[in-house]
Design a protein around this motif. Structure first.
Motif, mmCIF file in Angstrom:
data_model
loop_
_atom_site.group_PDB
_atom_site.id
_atom_site.type_symbol
_atom_site.label_atom_id
_atom_site.label_comp_id
_atom_site.label_asym_id
_atom_site.label_seq_id
_atom_site.Cartn_x
_atom_site.Cartn_y
_atom_site.Cartn_z
ATOM 1 N N ARG A 249 13.108 80.390 35.341
ATOM 2 C CA ARG A 249 13.473 81.801 35.299
ATOM 3 C C ARG A 249 14.964 81.966 35.554
ATOM 4 N N PRO A 250 15.580 82.987 34.953
ATOM 5 C CA PRO A 250 16.980 83.280 35.268
ATOM 6 C C PRO A 250 17.119 83.568 36.764
ATOM 7 N N LEU A 251 18.171 83.059 37.363
ATOM 8 C CA LEU A 251 18.370 83.225 38.802
ATOM 9 C C LEU A 251 19.643 83.986 39.134
ATOM 10 N N ASN A 252 20.465 84.260 38.130
ATOM 11 C CA ASN A 252 21.751 84.888 38.375
ATOM 12 C C ASN A 252 21.645 86.406 38.429
ATOM 13 N N ASN A 253 22.465 87.002 39.279
ATOM 14 C CA ASN A 253 22.661 88.453 39.353
ATOM 15 C C ASN A 253 21.413 89.198 39.783
ATOM 16 N N PHE A 254 20.748 88.719 40.821
ATOM 17 C CA PHE A 254 19.617 89.426 41.413
ATOM 18 C C PHE A 254 19.992 89.864 42.815
ATOM 19 N N GLU A 255 19.387 90.949 43.234
ATOM 20 C CA GLU A 255 19.553 91.409 44.601
ATOM 21 C C GLU A 255 18.179 91.464 45.222
ATOM 22 N N SER B 263 16.988 79.260 48.052
ATOM 23 C CA SER B 263 17.061 77.826 47.765
ATOM 24 C C SER B 263 15.720 77.309 47.242
ATOM 25 N N ASP B 264 14.616 77.934 47.653
ATOM 26 C CA ASP B 264 13.306 77.539 47.126
ATOM 27 C C ASP B 264 13.200 77.826 45.629
ATOM 28 N N GLU B 265 13.730 78.972 45.194
ATOM 29 C CA GLU B 265 13.714 79.310 43.771
ATOM 30 C C GLU B 265 14.598 78.352 42.972
ATOM 31 N N VAL B 266 15.740 78.009 43.535
ATOM 32 C CA VAL B 266 16.651 77.080 42.867
ATOM 33 C C VAL B 266 16.000 75.702 42.764
ATOM 34 N N VAL C 212 16.161 66.029 41.293
ATOM 35 C CA VAL C 212 15.827 67.408 41.662
ATOM 36 C C VAL C 212 16.823 67.920 42.703
ATOM 37 N N ALA C 213 17.112 67.123 43.720
ATOM 38 C CA ALA C 213 18.042 67.538 44.777
ATOM 39 C C ALA C 213 19.447 67.765 44.227
ATOM 40 N N GLU C 214 19.917 66.866 43.376
ATOM 41 C CA GLU C 214 21.269 67.000 42.831
ATOM 42 C C GLU C 214 21.380 68.209 41.898
ATOM 43 N N ILE C 215 20.379 68.425 41.070
ATOM 44 C CA ILE C 215 20.417 69.568 40.151
ATOM 45 C C ILE C 215 20.329 70.873 40.939
ATOM 46 N N THR D 129 23.198 73.683 40.901
ATOM 47 C CA THR D 129 22.784 75.021 40.488
ATOM 48 C C THR D 129 23.194 76.060 41.523
ATOM 49 N N GLU D 130 23.051 75.739 42.802
ATOM 50 C CA GLU D 130 23.479 76.677 43.844
ATOM 51 C C GLU D 130 24.979 76.946 43.746
ATOM 52 N N HIS D 131 25.763 75.898 43.495
ATOM 53 C CA HIS D 131 27.209 76.093 43.319
ATOM 54 C C HIS D 131 27.499 76.955 42.088
ATOM 55 N N LEU D 132 26.781 76.713 41.010
ATOM 56 C CA LEU D 132 26.965 77.510 39.799
ATOM 57 C C LEU D 132 26.688 78.984 40.076
#
Length: 89
Positions: free
Chosen positions: A6-12, A17-20, A49-52, A56-59
């Motif tokens: 699922r898209p994870l960007n721009n949510f409030e 971290s669980d979703e990522v 999985v950990a590296e991605i 992703t969190e940095h992105l």
């Protein structure tokens, strides 16, 4: 793209971290072609999985948008409506 990612960007509020990690797991499963790696591949699978998830969190932290944040409940309702139309056959 895997339908379960699922898209994870721009949510409030922002993605947890669980979703990522869940998105990273789906990605690695898709690329590896398996949902459960063999014992010999488990360490490499978990490391990927950990590296991605980390990248992703940095992105997500670095992405910039002028659009207003999306509401999770509204987006879920839209997805349910699309699914109702798709599976109404």
């Amino acid at each position: 793209m895997c339908r379960n990612i699922r898209p994870l960007n721009n949510f409030e509020p922002p993605a947890t971290s669980d979703e990522v990690t869940a998105a990273a797991l789906q990605y690695v499963r898709k690329v590896a072609g398996t949902t459960k790696p063999s014992a010999a591949n488990q360490a490499a699978f978990d490391r990927a999985v950990a590296e991605i998830a980390h990248v992703t969190e940095h992105l997500l932290e670095d992405l910039v948008t002028t659009a207003p944040p999306k509401n999770r409940e509204e987006e879920a309702a839209k997805a349910r409506a699309r699914a109702a139309v798709r599976y109404a056959r």
